[in-house]
Design a protein around this motif. Structure first.
Motif, PDB file in Angstrom:
ATOM      1  N   LEU A 186       0.826  -1.249   0.096  1.00 17.56           N
ATOM      2  CA  LEU A 186       0.151   0.054   0.002  1.00 17.56           C
ATOM      3  C   LEU A 186       0.829   1.088  -0.168  1.00 17.56           C
ATOM      4  CD1 LEU A 186      -2.439  -1.234   2.691  1.00 17.56           C
ATOM      5  CD2 LEU A 186      -3.224  -0.546   0.379  1.00 17.56           C
ATOM      6  N   THR A 187       0.488   2.370  -0.892  1.00 15.28           N
ATOM      7  CA  THR A 187       1.180   3.334  -0.908  1.00 15.28           C
ATOM      8  C   THR A 187       0.336   4.652  -0.634  1.00 15.28           C
ATOM      9  OG1 THR A 187       2.671   2.538  -2.473  1.00 15.28           O
ATOM     10  CG2 THR A 187       2.727   4.997  -2.131  1.00 15.28           C
ATOM     11  N   LYS A 188       0.621   5.410   0.345  1.00 15.46           N
ATOM     12  CA  LYS A 188      -0.268   6.605   0.375  1.00 15.46           C
ATOM     13  C   LYS A 188       0.027   7.857  -0.604  1.00 15.46           C
ATOM     14  CE  LYS A 188      -1.315   6.561   5.263  1.00 15.46           C
ATOM     15  NZ  LYS A 188      -1.453   5.135   5.587  1.00 15.46           N
ATOM     16  N   VAL A 189      -0.751   8.455  -1.137  1.00 19.42           N
ATOM     17  CA  VAL A 189      -0.890   9.498  -2.019  1.00 19.42           C
ATOM     18  C   VAL A 189      -1.627  10.755  -1.899  1.00 19.42           C
ATOM     19  CG1 VAL A 189      -0.551  10.218  -4.616  1.00 19.42           C
ATOM     20  CG2 VAL A 189      -0.013   8.011  -3.847  1.00 19.42           C
ATOM     21  N   ASN A 190      -1.297  11.675  -1.885  1.00 17.63           N
ATOM     22  CA  ASN A 190      -1.990  12.916  -1.568  1.00 17.63           C
ATOM     23  C   ASN A 190      -3.325  12.927  -2.615  1.00 17.63           C
ATOM     24  OD1 ASN A 190      -3.283  15.736  -1.797  1.00 17.63           O
ATOM     25  ND2 ASN A 190      -1.534  16.199  -0.632  1.00 17.63           N
ATOM     26  N   LEU A 191      -4.337  12.998  -2.207  1.00 17.15           N
ATOM     27  CA  LEU A 191      -5.439  12.879  -3.154  1.00 17.15           C
ATOM     28  C   LEU A 191      -5.679  14.123  -4.118  1.00 17.15           C
ATOM     29  CD1 LEU A 191      -8.341  14.479  -2.037  1.00 17.15           C
ATOM     30  CD2 LEU A 191      -8.197  12.081  -0.462  1.00 17.15           C
ATOM     31  N   LYS A 192      -5.300  15.251  -3.821  1.00 19.61           N
ATOM     32  CA  LYS A 192      -5.434  16.251  -4.532  1.00 19.61           C
ATOM     33  C   LYS A 192      -4.383  16.279  -5.643  1.00 19.61           C
ATOM     34  CE  LYS A 192      -8.079  18.828  -1.499  1.00 19.61           C
ATOM     35  NZ  LYS A 192      -7.798  19.268  -0.122  1.00 19.61           N
ATOM     36  N   ASN A 193      -3.196  15.576  -5.492  1.00 24.58           N
ATOM     37  CA  ASN A 193      -2.348  15.451  -6.467  1.00 24.58           C
ATOM     38  C   ASN A 193      -2.488  14.448  -7.512  1.00 24.58           C
ATOM     39  OD1 ASN A 193       0.134  15.425  -7.831  1.00 24.58           O
ATOM     40  ND2 ASN A 193       1.494  15.825  -5.932  1.00 24.58           N
ATOM     41  N   ILE A 194      -3.129  14.796  -8.411  1.00 29.38           N
ATOM     42  CA  ILE A 194      -3.354  13.911  -9.550  1.00 29.38           C
ATOM     43  C   ILE A 194      -2.164  13.305 -10.238  1.00 29.38           C
ATOM     44  CG2 ILE A 194      -4.127  15.621 -11.260  1.00 29.38           C
ATOM     45  CD1 ILE A 194      -6.210  12.345 -10.663  1.00 29.38           C
ATOM     46  N   ASN A 195      -1.434  14.256 -10.393  1.00 28.51           N
ATOM     47  CA  ASN A 195      -0.113  13.800 -11.130  1.00 28.51           C
ATOM     48  C   ASN A 195       0.620  12.651 -10.355  1.00 28.51           C
ATOM     49  OD1 ASN A 195      -0.652  15.498 -13.376  1.00 28.51           O
ATOM     50  ND2 ASN A 195       0.599  17.038 -12.375  1.00 28.51           N
ATOM     51  N   GLN A 196       0.662  12.877  -9.154  1.00 22.77           N
ATOM     52  CA  GLN A 196       1.300  11.907  -8.272  1.00 22.77           C
ATOM     53  C   GLN A 196       0.461  10.707  -8.318  1.00 22.77           C
ATOM     54  OE1 GLN A 196       4.059  12.593  -6.924  1.00 22.77           O
ATOM     55  NE2 GLN A 196       4.169  10.588  -5.983  1.00 22.77           N
ATOM     56  N   ILE A 197      -0.740  10.594  -8.281  1.00 21.64           N
ATOM     57  CA  ILE A 197      -1.609   9.372  -8.424  1.00 21.64           C
ATOM     58  C   ILE A 197      -1.509   8.878  -9.698  1.00 21.64           C
ATOM     59  CG2 ILE A 197      -3.925   8.648  -8.535  1.00 21.64           C
ATOM     60  CD1 ILE A 197      -5.047  10.895  -6.618  1.00 21.64           C
ATOM     61  N   PHE A 198      -1.147   9.526 -10.815  1.00 24.04           N
ATOM     62  CA  PHE A 198      -0.973   8.752 -11.991  1.00 24.04           C
ATOM     63  C   PHE A 198       0.580   8.238 -12.195  1.00 24.04           C
ATOM     64  CE2 PHE A 198      -4.831  10.729 -13.821  1.00 24.04           C
ATOM     65  CZ  PHE A 198      -5.182   9.755 -14.630  1.00 24.04           C
ATOM     66  N   LYS A 199       1.318   8.990 -11.440  1.00 28.38           N
ATOM     67  CA  LYS A 199       2.941   8.447 -11.545  1.00 28.38           C
ATOM     68  C   LYS A 199       2.885   7.181 -10.726  1.00 28.38           C
ATOM     69  CE  LYS A 199       7.446  10.357 -10.309  1.00 28.38           C
ATOM     70  NZ  LYS A 199       7.946  11.134  -9.713  1.00 28.38           N
TER      71      LYS A 199
END
Ligand code: 5CA
Length: 435
Positions: free
Chosen positions: A415-428
């Protein structure tokens, strides 16, 4: 796709005759439904995977110079009588009469029909070589259909047929298909080992099967352990090795012509996912199919045929990629790119975040299975793992309070936590595994 709308019903129980893990998992995820012995309906989740596999096969066939056609499933008996296979094929062939008492059969393979089609269009050496393929249902009345769609009666096969002027040219076509198969299976995330094999009902004197290693395989294969050290089976150097190395099915194994030492031999169980044949003029001579060479002389065309078990591959992939929680699809054939879980659809904030993300992913051409149901979190996690999409996005209260969502890699169970507002980070993060 919203899970609440999707034609999908996971279940815990499996029928008692389902012994193979792939069979159990396909039933538990409602990919297939048996309609009668050895015959299955493909439901939305199963059909999606089948189509992905089909499309990979199609792309690689096209890449290797094959042209797609579609022949009927029903054939007339007269061509089969000419080649002698109407009787030779035995009770595996389903024969029946139409209303005019004409003998028909449901094709178990298509050498006769394709040769007869070819004959009407090609009559000069100038038009050779040709290689035609189809992806079409076949019927074989297997004596003991078993293991779900692994060995069934009605199954989807990719079959292609090569036509050449000389035996040497035909062997080149065979080699081209040998390479095509290595590439095809690699594109599905599989490692398929070629082994010399018997040619059975198809005939001819050169034949290879392609196997994926699996404890549940029903064929023993015996090969030089050097094969296991080859990294990329599709490289030119690997091809040369694979084409010449000792590697056979059990039926072909003969201690006296295997010069390898005991320690250099690997014996494994394999699932046959493809089979290629060179049979020269076996069909062209009995069906009087020839071209004129440059001196105007009639030459029977030299042929080969090449099969891939398209529907069997779905089960074979599951056999080679699963864990105790369910299927783990290689990304290339996964039914969806992403599984998105809203842990509590009653919570307006979670639902807004999940709905927005679902739309964004869809706009970016990602195929998403969105669990928007009111099931318990435990059931949602279990279902998503069972279905086996390689990447999951989990939207839950605690993480959202910290502006986070979680991305789970199904295979690594990480599991990796990602800032949910950072869509670029999610895609990455998703990109690492999925696209
Ligand atoms: N005419 C040739 C090649 S086009 C042919 O029929 N070859 S075959 O008999 O080897 O079948 C091709 C592939 O179909 C096999 O390698 C296997 O993967 C698949 N296949 C064969 N029988 C079944 C079956 N009963 N159930 C599911 N898949 C099958």
């Amino acid at each position: 796709m919203r899970k609440s709308n999707y034609f999908l019903k996971t279940r815990k129980e499996t029928p008692s005759d389902a012994t193979l893990i792939s069979h159990k998992l396909m039933i538990r995820t409602s990919m297939i439904k048996q309609t009668t012995s050895g015959i299955y309906a493909w439901l939305p989740l199963g059909l999606k995977v089948l189509k992905k596999i089909e499309n990979i096969i199609r792309d690689v066939q096209n890449l290797f110079g094959c042209q797609e056609i579609l022949m009927p499933t029903i054939q007339q008996s007269d061509l089969w009588k000419k080649t002698g296979r109407y009787n030779d094929y035995g009770p595996e062939m389903l024969k029946f009469l139409d209303r005019n008492k004409k003998e028909l059969l449901y094709g178990p393979t298509n050498e006769e029909l394709i040769t007869n089609i070819f004959k009407d269009y090609v009559n000069s050496y100038k038009d050779l070589p040709k290689n035609l393929y189809q992806i079409q249902w076949k019927f074989r009345d297997e004596i003991r259909p078993r293991f779900g769609i692994m060995r069934c009666r009605e199954f989807l096969m990719k079959d292609n047929y090569s036509f050449d002027l000389t035996a040497d040219a035909a062997k080149k076509s065979y080699d081209n298909m040998f390479k095509c198969y290595l590439k095809t299976f690699q594109c599905m995330g599989l490692r398929a080992i070629p082994v010399k094999a018997d040619s059975g009902a198809i005939g001819g004197d050169m034949s290879h099967e392609f196997h994926i290693i699996s404890e549940s395989g029903d064929t023993k294969i015996i090969y030089d352990k050097k094969i296991d050290t080859l990294k990329d089976l599709t490289s030119e150097s690997s091809y040369k090795i694979l084409r010449n190395i000792y590697s056979v099915t059990e039926e072909k194994y003969d201690e006296s012509d295997c010069s390898l030492k005991k320690n250099d031999i690997v014996i494994k169980k394999g699932i046959e996912i493809g089979h290629i044949f060179f049979f020269g003029t076996k069909y062209s001579s009995s069906l009087n199919t020839f071209v004129l060479d440059k001196n105007g002389k009639k030459i029977n065309v030299e042929m080969g045929s090449y099969g891939i078990g398209v529907s069997r591959l779905v089960a074979a992939i599951i056999e080679s990629s699963h864990d105790k929680d369910g299927i783990i699809w290689p990304k290339e054939v996964s039914p969806f790119d992403i599984g998105l879980i809203n842990l509590n659809p009653k919570d307006k904030k979670l639902t807004k975040i999940s709905d927005d993300l679902y739309l964004t992913l869809k706009k970016n051409n990602k195929d998403v299975l969105y669990d928007d149901t009111f099931e318990s979190p435990g059931n949602k996690f279990a279902d998503m793992d069972l279905i086996g999409i390689p990447n999951q996005i989990i939207i839950g209260k605690k993480n959202v309070e910290n502006n986070n969502l979680e991305i789970k890699n199904r295979k690594k169970n990480k599991l990796t936590k990602v800032n949910l507002k950072n869509i670029n980070q999610i895609f990455k993060q998703l990109n690492q595994y999925v696209f």
